[in-house]
Design an enzyme around this catalytic site. Structure first.
Site, short mmCIF file in Angstrom:
data_model
loop_
_atom_site.label_atom_id
_atom_site.label_comp_id
_atom_site.label_asym_id
_atom_site.label_seq_id
_atom_site.Cartn_x
_atom_site.Cartn_y
_atom_site.Cartn_z
N LEU A 148 -3.81 -0.05 -3.14
CA LEU A 148 -5.26 0.11 -3.08
C LEU A 148 -5.54 1.61 -3.09
CD1 LEU A 148 -6.24 -2.49 -0.30
CD2 LEU A 148 -6.61 -2.71 -2.77
N ASP A 149 -6.69 2.02 -3.63
CA ASP A 149 -7.06 3.43 -3.59
C ASP A 149 -7.14 3.89 -2.13
OD1 ASP A 149 -7.57 3.12 -6.29
OD2 ASP A 149 -9.74 2.90 -6.01
N VAL A 150 -7.01 5.19 -1.93
CA VAL A 150 -7.14 5.73 -0.57
C VAL A 150 -8.46 5.28 0.06
CG1 VAL A 150 -7.28 7.84 0.82
CG2 VAL A 150 -5.81 7.78 -1.17
N THR A 162 -10.20 2.65 -0.61
CA THR A 162 -10.41 1.20 -0.56
C THR A 162 -9.73 0.67 0.69
OG1 THR A 162 -10.40 1.10 -2.98
CG2 THR A 162 -10.03 -0.98 -1.81
N ARG A 191 -13.80 -0.16 -9.42
CA ARG A 191 -14.73 0.99 -9.44
C ARG A 191 -15.14 1.29 -10.88
NH1 ARG A 191 -14.41 3.45 -4.28
NH2 ARG A 191 -12.59 2.70 -3.16
#
Ligand code: URA
Length: 246
Positions: A110-112, A114, A198
């Site tokens: 997951l993105d930082v 998220t 996103r």
């Protein structure tokens, strides 16, 4: 699988894995509902190596304690990187499982920024398949965007939008909540390109303000608090195996 005295009796292994009492497990065997290494077992007394045998009940894989396999769900907080360690010293997923002896892998990233569900396991084959796009495991996200959201956005996302690295289609989309000008959208996808949620919401004019993953296949985040882990249930592990054809 063996009929000699090596290994452990199948009904004992099944009972130990939480399927039911030994008697109930014998009945499952009698009914032809138990499979070991791809073969249905109908006779009592068969012994197996619980660390190695692939055992299924009604076609659903059963994991034994002896196999030493661990399956965890983590609610990754925002600001945590999706790696087991971080050379720059930022908080990473590994910080939440540092007391465990097993060598765990995280399934995907997951993105930082998220938050939400990340699975961790030492079951390499399952981790590989869950993360591999060809198995198409569904992932569910809840995104917060500034409202109002136009009525046709769901259809546009389900029909597919063009991104720099190719098209993407939502498997499903719905508005889950509206509050104070913000709208919560639920999007289900069967792929995991970088920043995909996103980017697809940006493409239709709704930059994401906050993003959380709520499901990976059949496993839900539920009320797991950010920064905590829980063990997956036997049913959840069985369903994950089934989803990736193991
Ligand atoms: N899509 C994103 O944009 N970010 C994530 O972390 C996961 C999916």
């Amino acid at each position: 699988m063996t009929e000699s005295d090596e290994g452990i009796r199948l009904q004992k292994v099944l009972a130990g894995a939480g399927i039911g009492s030994r008697r109930a497990c014998e009945e499952l065997i009698d009914a032809g509902r138990v499979e070991v290494d791809g073969r249905t077992v109908r006779t009592q007394g068969v012994r197996v190596d619980p660390a190695k045998a692939v055992i299924k009940v009604d076609g659903m894989r059963v994991t034994t304690a002896e196999a030493g396999l661990v399956y965890l769900a983590l609610n990754k907080p925002r600001g945590v990187v999706s790696t087991m360690t971080d050379p720059q010293g930022r908080p990473s997923i590994g910080d939440y499982v540092e007391n465990r002896r097993e060598r765990l892998f995280h399934v995907g990233r997951l993105d930082v920024d998220t938050e939400g569900l990340i699975l961790l396991t030492n079951d390499g084959e399952l981790a590989h398949r869950l993360a591999h796009p060809s198995y198409g495991v569904l992932k569910t996200y809840v995104a917060e965007v500034n409202g109002p959201v136009a009525r046709d956005v769901g259809r546009t996302l389900r029909d597919g939008v063009e991104l720099d690295d190719g098209p993407v289609k939502a498997d499903s989309f719905r508005v889950v909540d509206r509050a104070g000008g913000r709208v919560m959208l639920e999007i289900v996808l069967h792929e995991g390109r970088k920043h995909i949620v996103r980017r697809m919401l940006e493409a239709v004019g709704y930059p994401v303000q906050r993003l959380s993953r709520t499901y990976v296949g059949p496993v839900g985040l539920g009320d797991l608090r950010p920064g905590t882990t829980r063990k997956l249930t036997r049913e959840e592990v069985g369903k994950l195996y089934r989803d990736v054809g193991l």
